[in-house]
Design an enzyme around this catalytic site. Structure first.
Site, mmCIF file in Angstrom:
data_model
loop_
_atom_site.group_PDB
_atom_site.id
_atom_site.type_symbol
_atom_site.label_atom_id
_atom_site.label_comp_id
_atom_site.label_asym_id
_atom_site.label_seq_id
_atom_site.Cartn_x
_atom_site.Cartn_y
_atom_site.Cartn_z
ATOM 1 N N SER A 198 0.848 -1.189 0.000
ATOM 2 C CA SER A 198 0.000 0.000 0.000
ATOM 3 C C SER A 198 0.882 1.237 0.000
ATOM 4 O O SER A 198 1.895 1.288 0.704
ATOM 5 C CB SER A 198 -0.896 -0.003 1.234
ATOM 6 O OG SER A 198 -1.608 1.218 1.317
ATOM 7 N N CYS A 323 -13.779 1.018 17.439
ATOM 8 C CA CYS A 323 -15.155 1.314 17.815
ATOM 9 C C CYS A 323 -16.051 0.889 16.669
ATOM 10 O O CYS A 323 -16.019 1.474 15.599
ATOM 11 C CB CYS A 323 -15.309 2.801 18.068
ATOM 12 S SG CYS A 323 -16.971 3.292 18.454
HETATM 13 C C1 LIG Z 1 -3.214 -0.352 6.125
HETATM 14 C C2 LIG Z 1 -3.135 -1.815 5.975
HETATM 15 C C3 LIG Z 1 -3.884 -2.474 4.984
HETATM 16 C C4 LIG Z 1 -4.862 -1.767 4.105
HETATM 17 O O1 LIG Z 1 -4.256 -0.945 3.140
HETATM 18 P P1 LIG Z 1 -5.133 0.217 2.455
HETATM 19 O O2 LIG Z 1 -4.225 0.726 1.368
HETATM 20 O O3 LIG Z 1 -5.397 1.228 3.520
HETATM 21 O O4 LIG Z 1 -6.348 -0.422 1.908
HETATM 22 C C5 LIG Z 1 -3.733 -3.840 4.861
HETATM 23 N N1 LIG Z 1 -2.900 -4.525 5.654
HETATM 24 C C6 LIG Z 1 -2.153 -3.938 6.600
HETATM 25 C C7 LIG Z 1 -1.239 -4.744 7.429
HETATM 26 C C8 LIG Z 1 -2.258 -2.562 6.804
HETATM 27 O O5 LIG Z 1 -1.537 -1.982 7.759
#
Ligand SMILES: *Cc1c(COP(=O)(O)O)cnc(C)c1O
Length: 388
Positions: A198, A323
């Site tokens: 991501s 929450c």
């Molecule tokens: C933030 C996160 C995601 C999701 O990624 P997005 O780009 O926000 O959809 C998936 N897995 C882990 C471990 C994360 O920290």
């Protein structure tokens, strides 16, 4: 403002923003169009693909851009599961403390008839290769274990898990969203078949990510439509986001050692200061961890109150609990460690990023003990704990 919630999201870097701007302004061509004007957009996507591949030692033909980590996780699990069902396999192994993008995809697959094993993670919050090995059955087709846990910062033995999967002919997916920029990733030597990334966790833009899929692994599309991403992921590409992601992962991969050298003393100082408080613990393994994420439990208080009080002092952190629909339920990650529900409520995640300084740590160290003491003074739970 003191920003200590980098596991939730990070500030976009100046270099990343610069890489994105042309595609939000003058270079607006559709990358699929054939005229010359669209070449810059097309080229930007291919360069970002090369950078992403280089960062994890993959080939650029194995990188598919997505709308983020969540989509990459959904795609990996659902696509591999449906493909393996064709060969009579219906068992999937994952862990109890995965991100909801994996966990809820797994639960959706259970409803489709797949058998799921959710491996325990122990008090240490680590999934061992031995546990994976023990759970393998003749009909196991997929293992999905995250690289770094996003609430605890614990580091999984990905090399060992990858080897166990390879030796058993099982496809191995890892959610490496919190690993990128913090630890080395080498999909070849680590026997990783699919890997999720991501952009916004590595100083890139929100809404962009990637799935690595080893060539030869059958990856059916999750999003149907046009022929973008070699027919695997339809929809006009988020060109600016992809260009930003490419730059972000290039910078993140080049600075792992430097970042850890900077964050390790900050991590140690936070630990030393916070753990001076009585009945206060660091959650998860003390050694197998990245320095950027720490999760503490303070007996006798509510994490939400702690967060509000920190917010008044301008400090952004996060609770271990989420929450949901008005009812406060403790984090599934902390309960997976075997923690009692009421104790899990008193948790705090502090996560560091590329822009944090010693001043930030000092601000936390100055504010936190006072707040914890104030909250404990008015807490009936704290009184009860001390009477026991
Ligand atoms: C933030 C996160 C995601 C999701 O990624 P997005 O780009 O926000 O959809 C998936 N897995 C882990 C471990 C994360 O920290």
């Amino acid at each position: 403002m003191v920003y200590l919630d980098n596991a939730a999201t990070t500030r976009i870097s100046e270099e990343v923003l610069e890489a994105m701007l042309p595609f939000l302004k003058e270079e607006y061509g559709n990358p699929s169009s054939i005229y010359n004007f669209s070449r810059a957009a097309r080229l930007a996507i291919e360069q970002a693909r090369e950078k992403t591949a280089a960062a994890i030692k993959a080939d650029k033909s194995e990188i598919f851009f997505t709308s983020g980590g969540t989509e990459a996780d959904n795609w990996a699990l659902k696509s591999v599961a449906r493909a393996m069902a064709g060969s009579g396999k219906k068992h999937i192994i994952t862990s109890a403390f995965e991100h909801y993008a994996v966990l809820h995809s797994a639960q959706a697959l259970e409803k489709e008839g797949f058998d799921l094993t959710y491996l325990p993670v122990g008090k240490e919050g680590v999934v061992t290769a031995e546990k994976v090995d023990d759970a393998i059955r003749p009909d196991t087709g997929l293992v999905s274990v995250m690289y770094v846990n996003n609430e605890l910062g614990t580091l999984m033995p990905i090399d060992e898990i990858g080897l166990v999967c390879r030796e058993n002919g099982i496809i191995f997916h890892t959610d490496a969203v919190q690993a990128a920029g913090n630890v080395e990733i080498d999909v070849e030597s680590q026997n990783i078949d699919l890997l999720s990334l991501s952009a916004h966790k590595i100083n890139g833009p929100k809404g962009t990510g990637a799935l690595y899929c080893r060539s030869g692994v059958n990856l059916a599309p999750l999003i149907h439509g046009g022929a973008q991403e070699r027919g695997k992921r339809a929809g006009t590409e988020n060109v600016a986001g992809i260009a930003g992601f490419g730059r972000a992962i290039e910078i993140a991969a080049a600075n792992i050692r430097e970042k850890n050298k900077k964050l390790a003393p900050l991590h140690d100082k936070i630990l030393a200061e916070v753990l001076k408080l009585p009945r206060t613990y660091l959650n998860g393994d003390k050694e197998k961890r990245v320095p950027s994420i720490m999760n503490f439990t303070f007996e006798g208080i509510e994490g939400e109150s702690l967060l509000l009080m920190l917010d008044i002092q301008g400090i952004c952190a996060s609770a271990g609990s989420a929450c949901s629909s008005g009812s406060l339920s403790p984090s599934h990650v902390l309960t997976a460690l075997g923690m009692d529900e009421d104790i899990a409520h008193g948790s705090l995640r502090v996560s560091l990023g590329a822009y944090n300084t010693e001043d930030d740590v000092n601000a936390l160290a100055a504010a936190l003990p006072k707040i914890v003491n104030q909250l404990r003074v008015i807490s009936p739970l704290w009184r009860e704990i001390n009477r026991r």
